[in-house]
Design a protein around this motif. Structure first.
Motif, PDB file in Angstrom:
ATOM      1  N   PHE A 110       0.805  -1.232   0.000  1.00 45.89           N
ATOM      2  CA  PHE A 110       0.000   0.000   0.000  1.00 45.89           C
ATOM      3  C   PHE A 110       0.839   1.284   0.000  1.00 45.89           C
ATOM      4  O   PHE A 110       0.454   2.268  -0.650  1.00 45.89           O
ATOM      5  CB  PHE A 110      -0.970   0.012   1.187  1.00 45.89           C
ATOM      6  N   PRO A 111       1.978   1.342   0.691  1.00 42.95           N
ATOM      7  CA  PRO A 111       2.719   2.611   0.705  1.00 42.95           C
ATOM      8  C   PRO A 111       3.120   3.150  -0.663  1.00 42.95           C
ATOM      9  O   PRO A 111       3.446   4.330  -0.770  1.00 42.95           O
ATOM     10  CB  PRO A 111       3.956   2.282   1.561  1.00 42.95           C
ATOM     11  N   VAL A 112       3.066   2.338  -1.723  1.00 42.56           N
ATOM     12  CA  VAL A 112       3.367   2.894  -3.048  1.00 42.56           C
ATOM     13  C   VAL A 112       2.386   3.997  -3.412  1.00 42.56           C
ATOM     14  O   VAL A 112       2.742   4.916  -4.149  1.00 42.56           O
ATOM     15  CB  VAL A 112       3.412   1.822  -4.168  1.00 42.56           C
ATOM     16  N   VAL A 113       1.174   3.937  -2.881  1.00 44.52           N
ATOM     17  CA  VAL A 113       0.180   4.986  -3.131  1.00 44.52           C
ATOM     18  C   VAL A 113       0.736   6.339  -2.676  1.00 44.52           C
ATOM     19  O   VAL A 113       0.588   7.352  -3.362  1.00 44.52           O
ATOM     20  CB  VAL A 113      -1.141   4.675  -2.395  1.00 44.52           C
ATOM     21  N   ILE A 114       1.393   6.328  -1.546  1.00 40.31           N
ATOM     22  CA  ILE A 114       1.912   7.554  -0.951  1.00 40.31           C
ATOM     23  C   ILE A 114       3.275   7.905  -1.527  1.00 40.31           C
ATOM     24  O   ILE A 114       3.536   9.053  -1.890  1.00 40.31           O
ATOM     25  CB  ILE A 114       2.023   7.393   0.581  1.00 40.31           C
ATOM     26  N   THR A 115       4.153   6.912  -1.627  1.00 33.66           N
ATOM     27  CA  THR A 115       5.537   7.202  -2.014  1.00 33.66           C
ATOM     28  C   THR A 115       5.687   7.552  -3.485  1.00 33.66           C
ATOM     29  O   THR A 115       6.564   8.348  -3.830  1.00 33.66           O
ATOM     30  CB  THR A 115       6.478   6.047  -1.631  1.00 33.66           C
ATOM     31  N   MET A 116       4.854   6.988  -4.346  1.00 32.06           N
ATOM     32  CA  MET A 116       4.936   7.370  -5.764  1.00 32.06           C
ATOM     33  C   MET A 116       4.637   8.846  -5.941  1.00 32.06           C
ATOM     34  O   MET A 116       5.313   9.545  -6.696  1.00 32.06           O
ATOM     35  CB  MET A 116       3.996   6.521  -6.619  1.00 32.06           C
ATOM     36  N   ALA A 117       3.616   9.318  -5.248  1.00 33.00           N
ATOM     37  CA  ALA A 117       3.288  10.745  -5.325  1.00 33.00           C
ATOM     38  C   ALA A 117       4.402  11.587  -4.713  1.00 33.00           C
ATOM     39  O   ALA A 117       4.784  12.627  -5.261  1.00 33.00           O
ATOM     40  CB  ALA A 117       1.960  11.013  -4.626  1.00 33.00           C
ATOM     41  N   ALA A 118       4.957  11.131  -3.592  1.00 29.70           N
ATOM     42  CA  ALA A 118       6.017  11.884  -2.915  1.00 29.70           C
ATOM     43  C   ALA A 118       7.277  11.963  -3.766  1.00 29.70           C
ATOM     44  O   ALA A 118       7.986  12.975  -3.754  1.00 29.70           O
ATOM     45  CB  ALA A 118       6.329  11.248  -1.560  1.00 29.70           C
ATOM     46  N   ASN A 119       7.558  10.916  -4.527  1.00 27.74           N
ATOM     47  CA  ASN A 119       8.770  10.897  -5.355  1.00 27.74           C
ATOM     48  C   ASN A 119       8.749  11.919  -6.487  1.00 27.74           C
ATOM     49  O   ASN A 119       9.775  12.173  -7.111  1.00 27.74           O
ATOM     50  CB  ASN A 119       9.018   9.496  -5.915  1.00 27.74           C
ATOM     51  N   ARG A 120       7.609  12.524  -6.728  1.00 27.55           N
ATOM     52  CA  ARG A 120       7.557  13.585  -7.741  1.00 27.55           C
ATOM     53  C   ARG A 120       8.485  14.738  -7.375  1.00 27.55           C
ATOM     54  O   ARG A 120       8.960  15.455  -8.247  1.00 27.55           O
ATOM     55  CB  ARG A 120       6.127  14.086  -7.925  1.00 27.55           C
ATOM     56  N   GLN A 121       8.745  14.908  -6.069  1.00 27.00           N
ATOM     57  CA  GLN A 121       9.691  15.945  -5.639  1.00 27.00           C
ATOM     58  C   GLN A 121      11.025  15.756  -6.358  1.00 27.00           C
ATOM     59  O   GLN A 121      11.680  16.728  -6.715  1.00 27.00           O
ATOM     60  CB  GLN A 121       9.965  15.853  -4.133  1.00 27.00           C
ATOM     61  N   ILE A 122      11.426  14.517  -6.512  1.00 24.56           N
ATOM     62  CA  ILE A 122      12.705  14.203  -7.140  1.00 24.56           C
ATOM     63  C   ILE A 122      12.565  14.165  -8.655  1.00 24.56           C
ATOM     64  O   ILE A 122      13.286  14.836  -9.389  1.00 24.56           O
ATOM     65  CB  ILE A 122      13.224  12.834  -6.645  1.00 24.56           C
ATOM     66  N   LEU A 123      11.639  13.338  -9.115  1.00 28.85           N
ATOM     67  CA  LEU A 123      11.552  13.010 -10.532  1.00 28.85           C
ATOM     68  C   LEU A 123      11.145  14.185 -11.411  1.00 28.85           C
ATOM     69  O   LEU A 123      11.488  14.217 -12.589  1.00 28.85           O
ATOM     70  CB  LEU A 123      10.593  11.843 -10.730  1.00 28.85           C
ATOM     71  N   ALA A 124      10.433  15.147 -10.852  1.00 24.79           N
ATOM     72  CA  ALA A 124       9.973  16.294 -11.636  1.00 24.79           C
ATOM     73  C   ALA A 124      11.021  17.398 -11.740  1.00 24.79           C
ATOM     74  O   ALA A 124      10.827  18.360 -12.473  1.00 24.79           O
ATOM     75  CB  ALA A 124       8.681  16.854 -11.052  1.00 24.79           C
ATOM     76  N   ASP A 125      12.129  17.260 -11.029  1.00 23.32           N
ATOM     77  CA  ASP A 125      13.170  18.288 -11.068  1.00 23.32           C
ATOM     78  C   ASP A 125      13.893  18.196 -12.414  1.00 23.32           C
ATOM     79  O   ASP A 125      14.562  17.195 -12.695  1.00 23.32           O
ATOM     80  CB  ASP A 125      14.150  18.080  -9.917  1.00 23.32           C
ATOM     81  N   PRO A 126      13.783  19.216 -13.267  1.00 21.22           N
ATOM     82  CA  PRO A 126      14.399  19.140 -14.587  1.00 21.22           C
ATOM     83  C   PRO A 126      15.920  18.964 -14.528  1.00 21.22           C
ATOM     84  O   PRO A 126      16.523  18.397 -15.438  1.00 21.22           O
ATOM     85  CB  PRO A 126      14.020  20.458 -15.265  1.00 21.22           C
TER      86      PRO A 126
END
Length: 148
Positions: free
Chosen positions: A59-75
């Motif tokens: 279940f934590p993938v629901v939360i952590t996938m969204a949280a990882n946008r902090q990293i992955l969205a950084d150009p």
């Protein structure tokens, strides 16, 4: 463009709290075919020693996938999400996630490597309650396929 290795060791501020809802747990459990009563029925969960409906281990993938946008969205990272595939996922629990938890995520880049023309990024997300109680650590490895 390869991933920027200077991101290794970088951490981001904690995310806003995510309130774990009973229905979200039920929906997730149903979606993955998890039929254990403690994932769906509060009475069964309490009989098993939990304060409320307990979440399946992934279940934590629901939360952590969204949280990882902090990293992955950084150009500056250089990630081309159109070339990304999921490589690996690991969980290390301190305690289960239950309905009613208010969870925050602290993201860190643990590793960036290149092999065979592909880039690999491993993130670590420390999931804890708003009050700072550790719940689970989640590692996720993404693979950015090489350009064709």
């Amino acid at each position: 463009m390869p991933l920027d290795p200077s991101f290794v060791g970088r951490s981001w501020p904690a995310t806003a709290p995510y309130l774990v809802g009973r229905e979200k747990i039920r929906e997730f459990a149903t979606a993955i075919g998890a039929t254990d009563a403690e994932y769906h029925d509060p009475e069964a969960a309490r009989a098993a020693g939990y304060p409320d409906v307990v979440a399946p281990p992934t279940f934590p993938v629901v939360i952590t996938m969204a949280a990882n946008r902090q990293i992955l969205a950084d150009p500056a990272l250089g990630l081309d999400y159109s070339r990304v595939v999921h490589g690996d996922q690991k969980f290390a629990y301190t305690r289960p996630v239950v309905a009613g938890d208010a969870l925050v995520c602290l993201n860190t880049v643990d590793d960036i490597t290149s092999r065979g023309g592909h880039d690999f990024i491993t993130t670590r997300t420390e999931v804890s309650t708003e009050g700072g109680e550790p719940v689970v650590t989640v590692w996720s490895k993404l693979v950015q396929r090489g350009e064709e």
